[in-house]
Design a protein around this motif. Structure first.
Motif, PDB file in Angstrom:
ATOM      1  N   GLU A   1      42.093  42.263  40.404  1.00 25.34           N
ATOM      2  CA  GLU A   1      41.068  41.235  40.524  1.00 25.34           C
ATOM      3  C   GLU A   1      40.879  40.548  39.178  1.00 25.34           C
ATOM      4  O   GLU A   1      41.372  41.010  38.154  1.00 25.34           O
ATOM      5  CB  GLU A   1      39.754  41.875  40.970  1.00 25.34           C
ATOM      6  CG  GLU A   1      39.913  42.688  42.232  1.00 25.34           C
ATOM      7  CD  GLU A   1      38.995  42.291  43.346  1.00 25.34           C
ATOM      8  OE1 GLU A   1      38.305  41.260  43.220  1.00 25.34           O
ATOM      9  OE2 GLU A   1      38.975  43.015  44.343  1.00 25.34           O
ATOM     10  N   ASN A   2      40.131  39.459  39.200  1.00 22.15           N
ATOM     11  CA  ASN A   2      39.807  38.744  37.967  1.00 22.15           C
ATOM     12  C   ASN A   2      39.208  39.727  36.973  1.00 22.15           C
ATOM     13  O   ASN A   2      38.362  40.536  37.327  1.00 22.15           O
ATOM     14  CB  ASN A   2      38.827  37.610  38.268  1.00 22.15           C
ATOM     15  CG  ASN A   2      38.641  36.686  37.095  1.00 22.15           C
ATOM     16  OD1 ASN A   2      39.440  36.665  36.168  1.00 22.15           O
ATOM     17  ND2 ASN A   2      37.573  35.913  37.123  1.00 22.15           N
TER      18      ASN A   2
ATOM     19  N   ASP B   1      40.826  42.134  35.494  1.00 23.50           N
ATOM     20  CA  ASP B   1      41.655  43.339  35.411  1.00 23.50           C
ATOM     21  C   ASP B   1      42.536  43.272  34.170  1.00 23.50           C
ATOM     22  O   ASP B   1      42.966  42.192  33.751  1.00 23.50           O
ATOM     23  CB  ASP B   1      42.524  43.442  36.677  1.00 23.50           C
ATOM     24  CG  ASP B   1      43.272  44.747  36.764  1.00 23.50           C
ATOM     25  OD1 ASP B   1      44.339  44.860  36.122  1.00 23.50           O
ATOM     26  OD2 ASP B   1      42.807  45.660  37.471  1.00 23.50           O
TER      27      ASP B   1
ATOM     28  N   TRP C   1      45.504  43.843  33.879  1.00 23.09           N
ATOM     29  CA  TRP C   1      46.777  43.199  34.227  1.00 23.09           C
ATOM     30  C   TRP C   1      46.768  41.746  33.763  1.00 23.09           C
ATOM     31  O   TRP C   1      47.695  41.269  33.130  1.00 23.09           O
ATOM     32  CB  TRP C   1      46.987  43.293  35.742  1.00 23.09           C
ATOM     33  CG  TRP C   1      48.225  42.636  36.267  1.00 23.09           C
ATOM     34  CD1 TRP C   1      48.309  41.382  36.805  1.00 23.09           C
ATOM     35  CD2 TRP C   1      49.541  43.177  36.321  1.00 23.09           C
ATOM     36  NE1 TRP C   1      49.590  41.121  37.197  1.00 23.09           N
ATOM     37  CE2 TRP C   1      50.379  42.212  36.909  1.00 23.09           C
ATOM     38  CE3 TRP C   1      50.097  44.391  35.934  1.00 23.09           C
ATOM     39  CZ2 TRP C   1      51.731  42.417  37.127  1.00 23.09           C
ATOM     40  CZ3 TRP C   1      51.447  44.603  36.157  1.00 23.09           C
ATOM     41  CH2 TRP C   1      52.248  43.613  36.737  1.00 23.09           C
ATOM     42  N   TRP C   2      45.690  41.040  34.106  1.00 22.83           N
ATOM     43  CA  TRP C   2      45.565  39.635  33.723  1.00 22.83           C
ATOM     44  C   TRP C   2      45.262  39.496  32.234  1.00 22.83           C
ATOM     45  O   TRP C   2      45.767  38.584  31.577  1.00 22.83           O
ATOM     46  CB  TRP C   2      44.463  38.949  34.523  1.00 22.83           C
ATOM     47  CG  TRP C   2      44.684  38.912  35.994  1.00 22.83           C
ATOM     48  CD1 TRP C   2      43.854  39.422  36.956  1.00 22.83           C
ATOM     49  CD2 TRP C   2      45.780  38.332  36.707  1.00 22.83           C
ATOM     50  NE1 TRP C   2      44.373  39.207  38.202  1.00 22.83           N
ATOM     51  CE2 TRP C   2      45.560  38.537  38.084  1.00 22.83           C
ATOM     52  CE3 TRP C   2      46.945  37.669  36.325  1.00 22.83           C
ATOM     53  CZ2 TRP C   2      46.435  38.095  39.071  1.00 22.83           C
ATOM     54  CZ3 TRP C   2      47.831  37.228  37.320  1.00 22.83           C
ATOM     55  CH2 TRP C   2      47.564  37.439  38.660  1.00 22.83           C
ATOM     56  N   GLN C   3      44.434  40.363  31.698  1.00 21.99           N
ATOM     57  CA  GLN C   3      44.032  40.266  30.292  1.00 21.99           C
ATOM     58  C   GLN C   3      45.231  40.353  29.352  1.00 21.99           C
ATOM     59  O   GLN C   3      45.252  39.693  28.324  1.00 21.99           O
ATOM     60  CB  GLN C   3      43.027  41.356  29.958  1.00 21.99           C
ATOM     61  CG  GLN C   3      41.693  41.148  30.645  1.00 21.99           C
ATOM     62  CD  GLN C   3      40.740  42.316  30.464  1.00 21.99           C
ATOM     63  OE1 GLN C   3      41.071  43.330  29.862  1.00 21.99           O
ATOM     64  NE2 GLN C   3      39.547  42.177  31.010  1.00 21.99           N
TER      65      GLN C   3
ATOM     66  N   THR D   1      43.751  33.969  39.439  1.00 22.28           N
ATOM     67  CA  THR D   1      42.889  35.134  39.228  1.00 22.28           C
ATOM     68  C   THR D   1      41.571  35.077  39.992  1.00 22.28           C
ATOM     69  O   THR D   1      40.831  36.058  39.998  1.00 22.28           O
ATOM     70  CB  THR D   1      42.581  35.291  37.726  1.00 22.28           C
ATOM     71  OG1 THR D   1      41.873  34.140  37.265  1.00 22.28           O
ATOM     72  CG2 THR D   1      43.859  35.480  36.921  1.00 22.28           C
ATOM     73  N   SER D   2      41.271  33.965  40.630  1.00 23.07           N
ATOM     74  CA  SER D   2      39.972  33.825  41.295  1.00 23.07           C
ATOM     75  C   SER D   2      39.893  34.637  42.587  1.00 23.07           C
ATOM     76  O   SER D   2      38.796  34.881  43.087  1.00 23.07           O
ATOM     77  CB  SER D   2      39.676  32.353  41.589  1.00 23.07           C
ATOM     78  OG  SER D   2      40.626  31.821  42.498  1.00 23.07           O
TER      79      SER D   2
ATOM     80  N   SER E   1      52.126  39.108  41.595  1.00 21.70           N
ATOM     81  CA  SER E   1      52.524  38.921  40.202  1.00 21.70           C
ATOM     82  C   SER E   1      53.360  40.117  39.760  1.00 21.70           C
ATOM     83  O   SER E   1      53.168  41.234  40.241  1.00 21.70           O
ATOM     84  CB  SER E   1      51.268  38.797  39.328  1.00 21.70           C
ATOM     85  OG  SER E   1      51.604  38.711  37.965  1.00 21.70           O
TER      86      SER E   1
END
Length: 181
Positions: free
Chosen positions: A79-80, A82, A84-86, A96-97, A135
């Motif tokens: 999720e936004n 996380d 993973w995205w950071q 990411t939304s 992703s």
């Protein structure tokens, strides 16, 4: 015989059932890299234990006629916010939304490469998932760039880079829509 695919959900009993075959096939797939800290079986096992506890965890294993594991993929929902995205830095909010599937690992033994098995495993992992995007991160140098080009042929595009740990190579972060997206 075409390898049979088995899907496993993220229940504790499923994780217990898939751990040994996942480790076995991982060791065969990554054998040339196992001497590197980021690719060691111990490091993989630690990551698998952590990932197996994360939301939306799912696994697909491929087995040959003798019931030996010959391929695998696993991932979980991110999720936004996380990590993973950071790790990717600035990522477009459209990705990411909403929850996305993070494809954490995919691999096929040498004897089954070039047969379409990796794509079958990938597609089976995505089947029935509700996330809008999937992703993954790939070492852009793997196979002299061939692995990244395979993902591009599957519809993935690069959205950034990531280095998950100091022992890890710099990875290309890639994304594509799922059929749910």
């Amino acid at each position: 015989m075409i390898p049979r695919l088995r899907r496993y959900a993220g229940t504790p009993s499923d994780l217990e059932e898939v751990t040994a075959p996942l480790i076995a096939v991982y060791a065969e797939v990554r054998e040339p890299l196992l001497h590197l800290p980021n690719y060691s079986v111990q490091t993989f096992t630690e990551r698998l234990e952590r990932h197996g506890r994360e939301p939306g965890f799912g696994v697909v294993l491929a087995f040959d006629a003798e019931d030996r594991p010959v391929g695998y993929a696993y991932g979980n929902t991110v999720e936004n916010g996380d990590r993973w995205w950071q790790r990717m830095g600035e990522v477009d909010a459209r990705f990411t939304s909403r929850p996305a599937l993070a494809l954490k690992e995919i691999g096929v033994t040498i004897s089954h490469r070039g047969t379409g098995l990796a794509r079958r495993i990938h597609d089976e992992l995505l089947a029935g998932r509700s996330e809008a995007y999937v992703s993954l991160m790939v070492n852009a140098a793997a196979g002299d760039g061939k692995v990244r080009r395979v993902y591009e042929s599957w519809g993935y595009t690069v959205i950034g880079t990531s280095q998950p740990s100091p022992a890890s190579p710099v990875l290309a972060a890639m994304i594509r829509r799922t059929t749910a997206g």
